[in-house]
Scaffold this motif. Sequence first.
Motif, PDB file in Angstrom:
ATOM      1  N   LEU A 391       0.826  -1.216   0.000  1.00 53.43           N
ATOM      2  CA  LEU A 391       0.000   0.000   0.000  1.00 53.43           C
ATOM      3  C   LEU A 391       0.861   1.268   0.000  1.00 53.43           C
ATOM      4  N   SER A 392       2.135   1.109  -0.388  1.00 55.63           N
ATOM      5  CA  SER A 392       3.045   2.262  -0.354  1.00 55.63           C
ATOM      6  C   SER A 392       2.520   3.372  -1.261  1.00 55.63           C
ATOM      7  N   LYS A 393       2.642   4.595  -0.737  1.00 54.63           N
ATOM      8  CA  LYS A 393       2.134   5.745  -1.503  1.00 54.63           C
ATOM      9  C   LYS A 393       3.027   6.955  -1.237  1.00 54.63           C
ATOM     10  N   ASP A 394       3.282   7.705  -2.252  1.00 57.11           N
ATOM     11  CA  ASP A 394       4.078   8.931  -2.152  1.00 57.11           C
ATOM     12  C   ASP A 394       5.367   8.706  -1.353  1.00 57.11           C
ATOM     13  N   GLY A 395       6.056   7.621  -1.680  1.00 57.25           N
ATOM     14  CA  GLY A 395       7.330   7.335  -1.018  1.00 57.25           C
ATOM     15  C   GLY A 395       7.193   6.782   0.393  1.00 57.25           C
ATOM     16  N   LYS A 396       5.965   6.642   0.875  1.00 57.89           N
ATOM     17  CA  LYS A 396       5.790   6.113   2.231  1.00 57.89           C
ATOM     18  C   LYS A 396       5.488   4.614   2.149  1.00 57.89           C
ATOM     19  N   GLN A 397       6.380   3.821   2.803  1.00 55.71           N
ATOM     20  CA  GLN A 397       6.214   2.369   2.766  1.00 55.71           C
ATOM     21  C   GLN A 397       5.005   1.941   3.595  1.00 55.71           C
ATOM     22  N   ASP A 398       4.196   1.062   3.035  1.00 56.30           N
ATOM     23  CA  ASP A 398       3.075   0.525   3.808  1.00 56.30           C
ATOM     24  C   ASP A 398       2.629  -0.788   3.166  1.00 56.30           C
ATOM     25  N   SER A 399       2.121  -1.685   3.987  1.00 50.38           N
ATOM     26  CA  SER A 399       1.615  -2.946   3.437  1.00 50.38           C
ATOM     27  C   SER A 399       0.587  -3.514   4.407  1.00 50.38           C
ATOM     28  N   ARG A 400      -0.171  -4.480   3.928  1.00 50.08           N
ATOM     29  CA  ARG A 400      -1.077  -5.162   4.845  1.00 50.08           C
ATOM     30  C   ARG A 400      -1.236  -6.617   4.434  1.00 50.08           C
ATOM     31  N   VAL A 401      -1.595  -7.454   5.405  1.00 49.07           N
ATOM     32  CA  VAL A 401      -1.988  -8.832   5.113  1.00 49.07           C
ATOM     33  C   VAL A 401      -3.487  -8.878   5.307  1.00 49.07           C
ATOM     34  N   VAL A 402      -4.178  -9.372   4.283  1.00 46.09           N
ATOM     35  CA  VAL A 402      -5.635  -9.401   4.368  1.00 46.09           C
ATOM     36  C   VAL A 402      -6.147 -10.769   3.928  1.00 46.09           C
ATOM     37  N   LEU A 403      -7.117 -11.286   4.663  1.00 46.00           N
ATOM     38  CA  LEU A 403      -7.764 -12.531   4.249  1.00 46.00           C
ATOM     39  C   LEU A 403      -9.037 -12.151   3.501  1.00 46.00           C
ATOM     40  N   LYS A 404      -9.021 -12.345   2.181  1.00 41.37           N
ATOM     41  CA  LYS A 404     -10.203 -11.968   1.391  1.00 41.37           C
ATOM     42  C   LYS A 404     -11.189 -13.132   1.348  1.00 41.37           C
ATOM     43  N   LEU A 405     -11.714 -13.429   2.522  1.00 46.43           N
ATOM     44  CA  LEU A 405     -12.665 -14.538   2.646  1.00 46.43           C
ATOM     45  C   LEU A 405     -14.017 -14.103   2.098  1.00 46.43           C
ATOM     46  N   PRO A 406     -14.775 -15.031   1.476  1.00 46.81           N
ATOM     47  CA  PRO A 406     -16.147 -14.683   1.130  1.00 46.81           C
ATOM     48  C   PRO A 406     -16.865 -14.248   2.417  1.00 46.81           C
ATOM     49  N   ALA A 407     -17.619 -13.132   2.336  1.00 43.26           N
ATOM     50  CA  ALA A 407     -18.230 -12.585   3.557  1.00 43.26           C
ATOM     51  C   ALA A 407     -19.077 -13.624   4.290  1.00 43.26           C
ATOM     52  N   ALA A 408     -19.715 -14.505   3.531  1.00 38.62           N
ATOM     53  CA  ALA A 408     -20.583 -15.502   4.164  1.00 38.62           C
ATOM     54  C   ALA A 408     -19.792 -16.482   5.031  1.00 38.62           C
TER      55      ALA A 408
END
Length: 506
Positions: A391-408
Amino acid sequence: QEDIFKKLVAHCKEYGYVFPSSDIYDGLGAVYDYGQNGVELKNNIKKYWWESMVRLHENIVGIDSAIFMHPTIWKASGHVDAFNDPLIDNKDSKKRYRADVLIEDHIAKYDEKIEKDVEKARKRFGDKFDETLFRQTNPQILAHLEKREALRESMAKALNANDLTALRQIIIDNNIVCPISGTANWTEVRQFNLMFSTEMGSTAEGTSKIYLRPETAQGIFVNFLNVQKTGRMKIPFGIAQIGKAFRNEIVARQFIFRMREFEQMEMQFFVRPGTELEWFKKWRETRMKWHQLLGFGAQNYRFHDHEKLAHYANAATDIEYKFPFGFKEVEGIHSRTDFDLSQHQKYSGKKLQYFDTELNESYVPYVIETSIGVDRMFLQIISAAYCEEDLSKDGKQDSRVVLKLPAALAPVKMAVMPLVKKDGLPEKAQEIMDLLKYDFNCQYDEKDSIGKRYRRQDAIGTPFCITVDHQTLQDNAVTIRHRDTMEQERIPIAQLYDILKEKTDL
Ligand code: ATP
Protein backbone atom coordinates in the motif's frame (compact mmCIF):
# COMPACT_ATOMS: atom_id res chain seq x y z
CA GLN A 1 4.95 -20.26 -3.20
CA GLU A 2 6.55 -22.45 -0.52
CA ASP A 3 7.43 -19.27 1.26
CA ILE A 4 3.84 -18.02 1.11
CA PHE A 5 2.70 -21.33 2.54
CA LYS A 6 5.03 -21.00 5.54
CA LYS A 7 3.70 -17.50 6.13
CA LEU A 8 0.15 -18.77 5.88
CA VAL A 9 0.78 -21.43 8.55
CA ALA A 10 2.30 -18.78 10.84
CA HIS A 11 -0.62 -16.44 10.13
CA CYS A 12 -3.13 -19.15 11.08
CA LYS A 13 -1.47 -19.48 14.45
CA GLU A 14 -0.98 -15.78 15.10
CA TYR A 15 -4.60 -14.91 14.37
CA GLY A 16 -6.36 -17.71 16.24
CA TYR A 17 -7.22 -19.93 13.28
CA VAL A 18 -5.18 -23.12 13.75
CA PHE A 19 -2.85 -24.23 16.54
CA PRO A 20 -0.72 -27.38 16.67
CA SER A 21 -2.42 -29.85 19.00
CA SER A 22 -0.88 -30.09 22.49
CA ASP A 23 1.20 -27.04 21.64
CA ILE A 24 2.79 -26.60 25.07
CA TYR A 25 3.99 -30.22 24.83
CA ASP A 26 5.57 -29.47 21.42
CA GLY A 27 2.66 -30.73 19.39
CA LEU A 28 1.37 -34.10 18.18
CA GLY A 29 2.08 -35.21 14.61
CA ALA A 30 -0.59 -34.25 12.08
CA VAL A 31 -3.14 -33.28 14.74
CA TYR A 32 -4.35 -29.68 15.02
CA ASP A 33 -6.70 -27.55 17.08
CA TYR A 34 -8.88 -24.77 15.74
CA GLY A 35 -8.79 -21.45 17.56
CA GLN A 36 -11.42 -18.78 18.12
CA ASN A 37 -11.51 -17.70 14.48
CA GLY A 38 -10.79 -21.12 13.01
CA VAL A 39 -13.81 -22.71 14.66
CA GLU A 40 -16.09 -20.01 13.22
CA LEU A 41 -14.73 -20.47 9.71
CA LYS A 42 -15.00 -24.23 10.04
CA ASN A 43 -18.60 -23.99 11.25
CA ASN A 44 -19.44 -21.68 8.36
CA ILE A 45 -17.94 -24.13 5.84
CA LYS A 46 -20.00 -26.94 7.34
CA LYS A 47 -23.10 -24.77 7.22
CA TYR A 48 -22.45 -23.83 3.58
CA TRP A 49 -22.22 -27.54 2.70
CA TRP A 50 -25.14 -28.68 4.85
CA GLU A 51 -27.52 -25.99 3.57
CA SER A 52 -26.70 -26.68 -0.07
CA MET A 53 -26.89 -30.44 0.36
CA VAL A 54 -29.61 -31.09 2.90
CA ARG A 55 -31.77 -27.99 2.98
CA LEU A 56 -31.88 -27.24 -0.72
CA HIS A 57 -32.40 -30.84 -1.84
CA GLU A 58 -35.78 -32.16 -0.81
CA ASN A 59 -34.58 -35.71 -1.40
CA ILE A 60 -31.46 -35.52 0.79
CA VAL A 61 -31.58 -35.89 4.57
CA GLY A 62 -28.84 -35.79 7.19
CA ILE A 63 -27.73 -38.12 9.98
CA ASP A 64 -25.09 -38.14 12.70
CA SER A 65 -23.81 -41.66 13.27
CA ALA A 66 -21.38 -42.78 15.99
CA ILE A 67 -17.61 -42.94 15.52
CA PHE A 68 -17.45 -46.40 17.11
CA MET A 69 -19.08 -49.07 15.01
CA HIS A 70 -19.40 -52.84 15.04
CA PRO A 71 -15.97 -54.28 14.08
CA THR A 72 -17.44 -56.49 11.36
CA ILE A 73 -18.43 -53.36 9.44
CA TRP A 74 -14.77 -52.73 8.62
CA LYS A 75 -14.34 -56.33 7.52
CA ALA A 76 -17.34 -55.97 5.19
CA SER A 77 -16.22 -52.62 3.81
CA GLY A 78 -12.78 -54.00 2.98
CA HIS A 79 -10.92 -51.66 5.33
CA VAL A 80 -9.43 -54.38 7.56
CA ASP A 81 -7.87 -56.16 4.61
CA ALA A 82 -7.23 -53.41 2.13
CA PHE A 83 -7.16 -49.94 3.68
CA ASN A 84 -3.40 -49.87 3.37
CA ASP A 85 -0.73 -47.54 2.10
CA PRO A 86 2.60 -48.79 0.75
CA LEU A 87 5.28 -47.92 3.29
CA ILE A 88 9.02 -47.60 2.70
CA ASP A 89 11.80 -46.58 5.11
CA ASN A 90 15.06 -44.89 4.34
CA LYS A 91 17.70 -46.83 6.28
CA ASP A 92 19.97 -43.79 6.73
CA SER A 93 17.54 -41.13 7.92
CA LYS A 94 15.15 -43.69 9.50
CA LYS A 95 12.33 -41.68 7.95
CA ARG A 96 9.17 -43.38 6.70
CA TYR A 97 7.51 -42.53 3.43
CA ARG A 98 4.53 -43.56 1.38
CA ALA A 99 6.08 -45.13 -1.68
CA ASP A 100 3.36 -43.78 -3.97
CA VAL A 101 3.72 -40.25 -2.56
CA LEU A 102 7.49 -40.32 -3.14
CA ILE A 103 6.82 -41.20 -6.76
CA GLU A 104 4.03 -38.60 -7.05
CA ASP A 105 6.41 -35.92 -5.77
CA HIS A 106 8.90 -36.99 -8.37
CA ILE A 107 6.19 -36.73 -11.04
CA ALA A 108 5.36 -33.23 -9.82
CA LYS A 109 8.98 -32.23 -10.43
CA TYR A 110 8.44 -32.72 -14.17
CA ASP A 111 5.51 -30.29 -13.96
CA GLU A 112 7.73 -27.80 -12.18
CA LYS A 113 10.40 -28.18 -14.86
CA ILE A 114 7.81 -27.58 -17.57
CA GLU A 115 6.48 -24.44 -15.86
CA LYS A 116 10.03 -23.11 -15.47
CA ASP A 117 10.73 -23.64 -19.18
CA VAL A 118 7.49 -21.85 -20.07
CA GLU A 119 8.33 -18.98 -17.75
CA LYS A 120 11.81 -18.61 -19.23
CA ALA A 121 10.44 -18.57 -22.77
CA ARG A 122 7.77 -16.04 -21.81
CA LYS A 123 10.45 -13.70 -20.55
CA ARG A 124 12.57 -14.24 -23.65
CA PHE A 125 9.82 -13.77 -26.24
CA GLY A 126 7.74 -11.14 -24.47
CA ASP A 127 4.52 -10.15 -26.28
CA LYS A 128 5.15 -12.49 -29.20
CA PHE A 129 5.04 -15.58 -26.99
CA ASP A 130 2.49 -18.20 -28.04
CA GLU A 131 2.25 -20.38 -24.95
CA THR A 132 0.01 -23.08 -26.42
CA LEU A 133 2.26 -23.56 -29.42
CA PHE A 134 5.35 -23.60 -27.22
CA ARG A 135 3.87 -26.26 -24.96
CA GLN A 136 2.90 -28.38 -27.94
CA THR A 137 6.18 -28.20 -29.83
CA ASN A 138 9.14 -27.56 -27.52
CA PRO A 139 11.24 -30.76 -27.54
CA GLN A 140 12.35 -30.41 -23.92
CA ILE A 141 8.77 -30.02 -22.71
CA LEU A 142 7.63 -32.95 -24.81
CA ALA A 143 10.40 -35.09 -23.31
CA HIS A 144 9.36 -34.13 -19.77
CA LEU A 145 5.74 -34.91 -20.57
CA GLU A 146 6.64 -38.29 -21.96
CA LYS A 147 8.69 -39.22 -18.90
CA ARG A 148 5.96 -37.97 -16.59
CA GLU A 149 3.28 -40.02 -18.33
CA ALA A 150 5.42 -43.15 -18.41
CA LEU A 151 6.05 -42.83 -14.70
CA ARG A 152 2.41 -42.24 -13.97
CA GLU A 153 1.44 -45.27 -15.95
CA SER A 154 3.94 -47.61 -14.33
CA MET A 155 2.89 -46.42 -10.87
CA ALA A 156 -0.82 -46.96 -11.63
CA LYS A 157 0.02 -50.43 -12.92
CA ALA A 158 2.01 -51.35 -9.81
CA LEU A 159 -0.70 -50.00 -7.48
CA ASN A 160 -3.47 -51.73 -9.40
CA ALA A 161 -1.68 -55.05 -9.22
CA ASN A 162 -0.68 -54.41 -5.61
CA ASP A 163 2.87 -55.12 -6.74
CA LEU A 164 5.07 -53.74 -3.97
CA THR A 165 8.29 -54.99 -5.59
CA ALA A 166 7.48 -53.08 -8.77
CA LEU A 167 6.73 -49.96 -6.75
CA ARG A 168 10.15 -50.17 -5.11
CA GLN A 169 11.79 -50.75 -8.47
CA ILE A 170 10.26 -47.51 -9.81
CA ILE A 171 11.82 -45.63 -6.90
CA ILE A 172 15.23 -47.19 -7.58
CA ASP A 173 15.07 -46.81 -11.38
CA ASN A 174 14.20 -43.13 -11.17
CA ASN A 175 16.93 -42.37 -8.64
CA ILE A 176 14.40 -41.08 -6.15
CA VAL A 177 16.25 -40.25 -2.94
CA CYS A 178 15.20 -39.51 0.61
CA PRO A 179 14.69 -35.73 0.98
CA ILE A 180 16.38 -35.87 4.41
CA SER A 181 19.43 -38.14 3.91
CA GLY A 182 19.73 -37.67 0.16
CA THR A 183 20.38 -41.41 -0.26
CA ALA A 184 18.49 -44.22 -1.99
CA ASN A 185 19.15 -46.76 0.78
CA TRP A 186 15.62 -48.11 1.07
CA THR A 187 13.93 -51.03 2.79
CA GLU A 188 11.37 -53.21 1.06
CA VAL A 189 7.92 -51.71 0.48
CA ARG A 190 5.27 -53.14 2.81
CA GLN A 191 1.58 -52.59 3.45
CA PHE A 192 0.57 -50.41 6.38
CA ASN A 193 -3.05 -50.37 7.60
CA LEU A 194 -4.30 -46.87 8.29
CA MET A 195 -7.00 -47.66 10.84
CA PHE A 196 -6.57 -46.75 14.50
CA SER A 197 -7.86 -49.37 16.89
CA THR A 198 -8.78 -49.44 20.54
CA GLU A 199 -10.56 -51.76 22.94
CA MET A 200 -14.14 -51.68 24.06
CA GLY A 201 -15.22 -53.26 27.35
CA SER A 202 -13.59 -53.21 30.77
CA THR A 203 -12.55 -56.80 31.52
CA ALA A 204 -9.76 -58.63 29.78
CA GLU A 205 -12.06 -61.43 28.59
CA GLY A 206 -14.87 -59.10 27.69
CA THR A 207 -12.95 -56.67 25.50
CA SER A 208 -13.12 -56.50 21.77
CA LYS A 209 -10.98 -54.66 19.29
CA ILE A 210 -12.80 -51.83 17.63
CA TYR A 211 -11.71 -49.14 15.20
CA LEU A 212 -11.98 -45.40 15.03
CA ARG A 213 -13.82 -44.89 11.74
CA PRO A 214 -11.53 -43.95 8.83
CA GLU A 215 -14.49 -42.49 6.90
CA THR A 216 -18.02 -41.43 7.75
CA ALA A 217 -19.60 -43.22 4.77
CA GLN A 218 -20.07 -46.60 6.47
CA GLY A 219 -22.31 -44.99 9.10
CA ILE A 220 -24.57 -43.96 6.24
CA PHE A 221 -24.60 -47.38 4.56
CA VAL A 222 -25.50 -49.27 7.71
CA ASN A 223 -28.34 -46.79 8.36
CA PHE A 224 -29.66 -46.98 4.82
CA LEU A 225 -32.80 -48.94 5.71
CA ASN A 226 -33.45 -47.05 8.96
CA VAL A 227 -33.53 -43.76 7.10
CA GLN A 228 -35.31 -45.03 3.99
CA LYS A 229 -38.11 -46.59 6.03
CA THR A 230 -38.58 -43.92 8.70
CA GLY A 231 -38.24 -41.06 6.22
CA ARG A 232 -40.35 -42.85 3.56
CA MET A 233 -37.59 -41.97 1.10
CA LYS A 234 -38.07 -42.76 -2.56
CA ILE A 235 -35.16 -43.49 -4.86
CA PRO A 236 -33.25 -41.44 -5.94
CA PHE A 237 -32.44 -40.03 -2.52
CA GLY A 238 -29.39 -39.11 -0.50
CA ILE A 239 -28.09 -39.28 3.08
CA ALA A 240 -25.56 -36.71 4.22
CA GLN A 241 -23.28 -36.60 7.23
CA ILE A 242 -20.56 -34.42 8.73
CA GLY A 243 -18.22 -35.99 11.25
CA LYS A 244 -14.77 -36.92 12.44
CA ALA A 245 -12.65 -39.59 10.77
CA PHE A 246 -9.26 -40.98 11.78
CA ARG A 247 -6.40 -42.28 9.67
CA ASN A 248 -2.94 -43.23 10.83
CA GLU A 249 -1.34 -41.44 7.88
CA ILE A 250 2.26 -42.43 7.20
CA VAL A 251 3.41 -39.03 6.08
CA ALA A 252 2.09 -36.13 7.98
CA ARG A 253 2.80 -32.97 6.11
CA GLN A 254 1.45 -29.86 4.49
CA PHE A 255 -0.22 -28.62 7.64
CA ILE A 256 -3.93 -29.51 7.77
CA PHE A 257 -3.91 -31.01 4.27
CA ARG A 258 -3.23 -34.51 5.63
CA MET A 259 -4.19 -35.08 9.24
CA ARG A 260 -4.57 -38.08 11.49
CA GLU A 261 -7.81 -36.76 12.98
CA PHE A 262 -9.98 -34.83 10.56
CA GLU A 263 -13.55 -34.14 9.57
CA GLN A 264 -15.46 -35.23 6.50
CA MET A 265 -18.66 -34.10 4.80
CA GLU A 266 -20.04 -37.03 2.86
CA MET A 267 -23.21 -37.69 0.93
CA GLN A 268 -24.30 -41.05 -0.42
CA PHE A 269 -26.87 -40.82 -3.17
CA PHE A 270 -28.88 -44.01 -3.74
CA VAL A 271 -30.05 -44.62 -7.29
CA ARG A 272 -31.66 -47.23 -9.51
CA PRO A 273 -29.02 -49.60 -11.02
CA GLY A 274 -28.22 -48.56 -14.58
CA THR A 275 -28.77 -44.85 -13.89
CA GLU A 276 -25.61 -44.39 -11.83
CA LEU A 277 -23.37 -42.93 -14.54
CA GLU A 278 -25.95 -40.29 -15.37
CA TRP A 279 -26.10 -39.33 -11.66
CA PHE A 280 -22.34 -39.45 -11.39
CA LYS A 281 -22.14 -36.88 -14.19
CA LYS A 282 -24.74 -34.70 -12.52
CA TRP A 283 -23.00 -34.70 -9.12
CA ARG A 284 -19.63 -34.12 -10.76
CA GLU A 285 -20.93 -30.89 -12.31
CA THR A 286 -22.97 -29.84 -9.26
CA ARG A 287 -20.05 -30.19 -6.90
CA MET A 288 -17.67 -28.25 -9.14
CA LYS A 289 -20.20 -25.40 -9.33
CA TRP A 290 -20.50 -25.38 -5.55
CA HIS A 291 -16.75 -24.83 -5.24
CA GLN A 292 -16.58 -22.21 -7.96
CA LEU A 293 -19.44 -20.21 -6.47
CA LEU A 294 -17.06 -19.12 -3.72
CA GLY A 295 -15.43 -16.83 -6.28
CA PHE A 296 -11.78 -17.90 -6.07
CA GLY A 297 -11.47 -18.23 -9.86
CA ALA A 298 -12.57 -21.15 -12.04
CA GLN A 299 -9.02 -21.54 -13.41
CA ASN A 300 -7.84 -22.68 -9.98
CA TYR A 301 -9.99 -25.82 -10.04
CA ARG A 302 -9.78 -28.88 -12.24
CA PHE A 303 -11.11 -32.41 -12.46
CA HIS A 304 -8.83 -35.38 -12.18
CA ASP A 305 -10.76 -38.29 -13.64
CA HIS A 306 -9.37 -41.59 -12.42
CA GLU A 307 -7.98 -44.09 -14.84
CA LYS A 308 -7.23 -46.38 -11.92
CA LEU A 309 -10.50 -47.40 -10.31
CA ALA A 310 -11.05 -49.25 -7.06
CA HIS A 311 -12.53 -52.69 -7.81
CA TYR A 312 -15.98 -51.62 -6.63
CA ALA A 313 -16.15 -48.34 -8.54
CA ASN A 314 -17.22 -47.77 -12.14
CA ALA A 315 -16.35 -44.07 -12.28
CA ALA A 316 -14.39 -41.69 -10.07
CA THR A 317 -13.11 -38.16 -10.20
CA ASP A 318 -11.38 -35.72 -7.88
CA ILE A 319 -11.96 -32.01 -7.76
CA GLU A 320 -8.51 -30.48 -7.39
CA TYR A 321 -7.57 -27.00 -6.29
CA LYS A 322 -4.34 -25.15 -6.99
CA PHE A 323 -2.81 -25.03 -3.50
CA PRO A 324 0.48 -23.15 -2.95
CA PHE A 325 2.12 -26.60 -3.28
CA GLY A 326 0.33 -27.52 -6.53
CA PHE A 327 -2.99 -28.95 -7.72
CA LYS A 328 -4.30 -31.38 -5.08
CA GLU A 329 -7.53 -33.21 -4.28
CA VAL A 330 -10.17 -31.39 -2.25
CA GLU A 331 -13.14 -33.62 -2.96
CA GLY A 332 -13.76 -37.07 -4.39
CA ILE A 333 -16.86 -38.14 -6.34
CA HIS A 334 -17.25 -41.86 -6.80
CA SER A 335 -19.72 -44.19 -8.41
CA ARG A 336 -19.49 -47.09 -5.93
CA THR A 337 -22.02 -49.46 -7.57
CA ASP A 338 -23.86 -51.69 -5.05
CA PHE A 339 -20.58 -52.77 -3.45
CA ASP A 340 -21.09 -51.40 0.08
CA LEU A 341 -24.74 -52.33 0.55
CA SER A 342 -24.16 -55.80 -0.91
CA GLN A 343 -21.19 -56.39 1.37
CA HIS A 344 -23.19 -55.35 4.45
CA GLN A 345 -26.03 -57.53 3.30
CA LYS A 346 -23.65 -60.46 3.11
CA TYR A 347 -21.88 -59.87 6.43
CA SER A 348 -24.94 -58.86 8.49
CA GLY A 349 -27.34 -61.36 6.99
CA LYS A 350 -29.97 -58.56 6.74
CA LYS A 351 -31.62 -57.67 3.48
CA LEU A 352 -30.61 -54.18 2.37
CA GLN A 353 -32.94 -53.72 -0.56
CA TYR A 354 -35.37 -51.19 -1.87
CA PHE A 355 -38.75 -51.99 -3.34
CA ASP A 356 -39.20 -49.81 -6.41
CA THR A 357 -42.94 -49.32 -6.86
CA GLU A 358 -42.54 -48.02 -10.41
CA LEU A 359 -40.62 -51.10 -11.55
CA ASN A 360 -42.46 -53.37 -9.14
CA GLU A 361 -39.19 -55.02 -8.09
CA SER A 362 -36.64 -55.06 -5.28
CA TYR A 363 -32.96 -54.33 -5.74
CA VAL A 364 -29.82 -53.25 -3.92
CA PRO A 365 -29.46 -49.58 -4.91
CA TYR A 366 -26.33 -48.20 -6.57
CA VAL A 367 -24.50 -45.36 -4.88
CA ILE A 368 -22.86 -42.11 -5.95
CA GLU A 369 -20.70 -40.64 -3.21
CA THR A 370 -19.46 -37.10 -2.78
CA SER A 371 -16.75 -36.87 -0.13
CA ILE A 372 -14.92 -33.78 1.01
CA GLY A 373 -12.65 -33.00 3.95
CA VAL A 374 -13.68 -30.00 6.06
CA ASP A 375 -10.09 -29.29 7.02
CA ARG A 376 -8.85 -29.56 3.47
CA MET A 377 -11.58 -27.20 2.33
CA PHE A 378 -10.54 -24.87 5.17
CA LEU A 379 -6.96 -24.91 3.90
CA GLN A 380 -8.15 -24.35 0.34
CA ILE A 381 -10.20 -21.34 1.37
CA ILE A 382 -7.62 -19.78 3.60
CA SER A 383 -4.82 -20.21 1.05
CA ALA A 384 -7.02 -18.67 -1.65
CA ALA A 385 -7.97 -15.78 0.63
CA TYR A 386 -4.48 -14.92 1.91
CA CYS A 387 -3.11 -11.74 0.29
CA GLU A 388 -0.10 -9.56 0.98
CA GLU A 389 -0.77 -6.08 -0.38
CA ASP A 390 1.66 -3.28 -0.95
CA LEU A 391 0.00 0.00 0.00
CA SER A 392 3.04 2.26 -0.35
CA LYS A 393 2.13 5.74 -1.50
CA ASP A 394 4.08 8.93 -2.15
CA GLY A 395 7.33 7.34 -1.02
CA LYS A 396 5.79 6.11 2.23
CA GLN A 397 6.21 2.37 2.77
CA ASP A 398 3.07 0.53 3.81
CA SER A 399 1.62 -2.95 3.44
CA ARG A 400 -1.08 -5.16 4.85
CA VAL A 401 -1.99 -8.83 5.11
CA VAL A 402 -5.63 -9.40 4.37
CA LEU A 403 -7.76 -12.53 4.25
CA LYS A 404 -10.20 -11.97 1.39
CA LEU A 405 -12.66 -14.54 2.65
CA PRO A 406 -16.15 -14.68 1.13
CA ALA A 407 -18.23 -12.58 3.56
CA ALA A 408 -20.58 -15.50 4.16
CA LEU A 409 -17.71 -17.63 5.49
CA ALA A 410 -15.76 -14.96 7.40
CA PRO A 411 -15.54 -15.71 11.16
CA VAL A 412 -16.35 -12.15 12.19
CA LYS A 413 -18.83 -10.30 10.02
CA MET A 414 -18.42 -6.84 11.49
CA ALA A 415 -16.11 -5.10 13.94
CA VAL A 416 -17.67 -2.25 15.92
CA MET A 417 -15.19 0.41 16.99
CA PRO A 418 -15.64 3.56 19.04
CA LEU A 419 -13.22 6.20 17.73
CA VAL A 420 -12.13 7.04 21.29
CA LYS A 421 -12.67 5.36 24.65
CA LYS A 422 -14.68 8.25 26.13
CA ASP A 423 -17.50 10.77 25.58
CA GLY A 424 -20.17 8.06 25.43
CA LEU A 425 -18.78 6.48 22.23
CA PRO A 426 -18.10 3.03 23.80
CA GLU A 427 -21.69 2.97 25.10
CA LYS A 428 -23.04 3.85 21.66
CA ALA A 429 -20.86 1.18 20.06
CA GLN A 430 -22.11 -1.34 22.60
CA GLU A 431 -25.68 -0.43 21.67
CA ILE A 432 -24.90 -1.33 18.06
CA MET A 433 -23.34 -4.60 19.19
CA ASP A 434 -26.52 -5.43 21.10
CA LEU A 435 -28.57 -4.68 18.02
CA LEU A 436 -26.64 -7.03 15.74
CA LYS A 437 -25.01 -9.74 17.85
CA TYR A 438 -28.02 -12.07 17.87
CA ASP A 439 -27.88 -12.38 14.08
CA PHE A 440 -24.21 -11.91 13.22
CA ASN A 441 -20.87 -12.68 14.83
CA CYS A 442 -19.68 -9.13 15.63
CA GLN A 443 -16.58 -8.08 17.51
CA TYR A 444 -16.22 -5.03 19.74
CA ASP A 445 -12.76 -3.46 19.54
CA GLU A 446 -11.63 -0.28 21.30
CA LYS A 447 -7.89 -0.90 21.78
CA ASP A 448 -5.16 0.94 19.77
CA SER A 449 -5.52 3.44 16.95
CA ILE A 450 -8.25 2.99 14.35
CA GLY A 451 -5.60 2.21 11.72
CA LYS A 452 -4.17 -0.63 13.81
CA ARG A 453 -7.65 -1.95 14.51
CA TYR A 454 -8.46 -2.03 10.78
CA ARG A 455 -5.28 -4.00 10.07
CA ARG A 456 -6.10 -6.49 12.81
CA GLN A 457 -9.54 -7.07 11.28
CA ASP A 458 -8.05 -7.33 7.76
CA ALA A 459 -5.76 -10.06 9.05
CA ILE A 460 -8.69 -12.14 10.28
CA GLY A 461 -10.78 -11.34 7.21
CA THR A 462 -13.59 -9.25 8.72
CA PRO A 463 -15.50 -7.84 5.72
CA PHE A 464 -16.83 -4.72 7.47
CA CYS A 465 -15.62 -2.36 10.19
CA ILE A 466 -17.79 0.41 11.51
CA THR A 467 -16.56 3.38 13.43
CA VAL A 468 -18.64 5.26 15.95
CA ASP A 469 -17.56 8.92 16.27
CA HIS A 470 -18.91 12.06 17.96
CA GLN A 471 -21.12 12.81 14.98
CA THR A 472 -22.82 9.43 15.49
CA LEU A 473 -24.30 10.68 18.76
CA GLN A 474 -26.10 13.40 16.79
CA ASP A 475 -27.09 11.74 13.51
CA ASN A 476 -27.16 8.00 14.32
CA ALA A 477 -24.87 7.30 11.38
CA VAL A 478 -21.52 5.49 11.31
CA THR A 479 -18.56 5.09 8.96
CA ILE A 480 -18.46 1.68 7.34
CA ARG A 481 -15.13 0.52 5.93
CA HIS A 482 -14.98 -2.23 3.32
CA ARG A 483 -12.17 -4.75 3.76
CA ASP A 484 -11.15 -5.36 0.14
CA THR A 485 -11.39 -1.85 -1.28
CA MET A 486 -10.70 -0.08 2.03
CA GLU A 487 -13.35 2.41 0.93
CA GLN A 488 -15.34 4.19 3.61
CA GLU A 489 -18.85 5.55 3.53
CA ARG A 490 -21.27 7.07 5.94
CA ILE A 491 -24.47 5.13 6.57
CA PRO A 492 -27.34 5.23 9.07
CA ILE A 493 -27.17 2.63 11.88
CA ALA A 494 -30.66 1.54 10.87
CA GLN A 495 -29.25 0.17 7.57
CA LEU A 496 -26.56 -2.04 9.13
CA TYR A 497 -28.77 -5.06 9.59
CA ASP A 498 -29.87 -5.08 5.94
CA ILE A 499 -26.34 -4.60 4.64
CA LEU A 500 -25.01 -7.47 6.73
CA LYS A 501 -27.94 -9.68 5.83
CA GLU A 502 -27.49 -9.08 2.13
CA LYS A 503 -23.71 -9.49 2.05
CA THR A 504 -23.16 -12.32 4.50
CA ASP A 505 -26.09 -14.64 3.93
CA LEU A 506 -25.02 -18.07 2.71
P1 ATP B 1 -5.50 -39.31 -0.42
O1 ATP B 1 -5.35 -40.02 -1.73
O2 ATP B 1 -5.09 -37.86 -0.46
O3 ATP B 1 -4.96 -40.05 0.76
P2 ATP B 1 -8.13 -40.31 -0.40
O4 ATP B 1 -8.37 -40.40 -1.86
O5 ATP B 1 -7.82 -41.50 0.40
O6 ATP B 1 -7.05 -39.19 -0.12
P3 ATP B 1 -10.83 -40.17 0.35
O7 ATP B 1 -10.78 -41.43 1.09
O8 ATP B 1 -11.50 -40.14 -0.98
O9 ATP B 1 -9.36 -39.57 0.23
O10 ATP B 1 -11.42 -39.04 1.31
C1 ATP B 1 -12.31 -38.05 0.87
C2 ATP B 1 -11.86 -36.67 1.26
O11 ATP B 1 -11.52 -36.62 2.64
C3 ATP B 1 -10.62 -36.20 0.53
O12 ATP B 1 -10.95 -35.62 -0.70
C4 ATP B 1 -10.05 -35.19 1.48
O13 ATP B 1 -10.68 -33.92 1.31
C5 ATP B 1 -10.44 -35.72 2.85
N1 ATP B 1 -9.33 -36.42 3.49
C6 ATP B 1 -8.93 -37.70 3.31
N2 ATP B 1 -7.88 -38.00 4.09
C7 ATP B 1 -7.59 -36.88 4.79
C8 ATP B 1 -6.62 -36.55 5.78
N3 ATP B 1 -5.73 -37.44 6.20
N4 ATP B 1 -6.63 -35.30 6.29
C9 ATP B 1 -7.53 -34.38 5.89
N5 ATP B 1 -8.48 -34.64 4.97
C10 ATP B 1 -8.52 -35.87 4.42
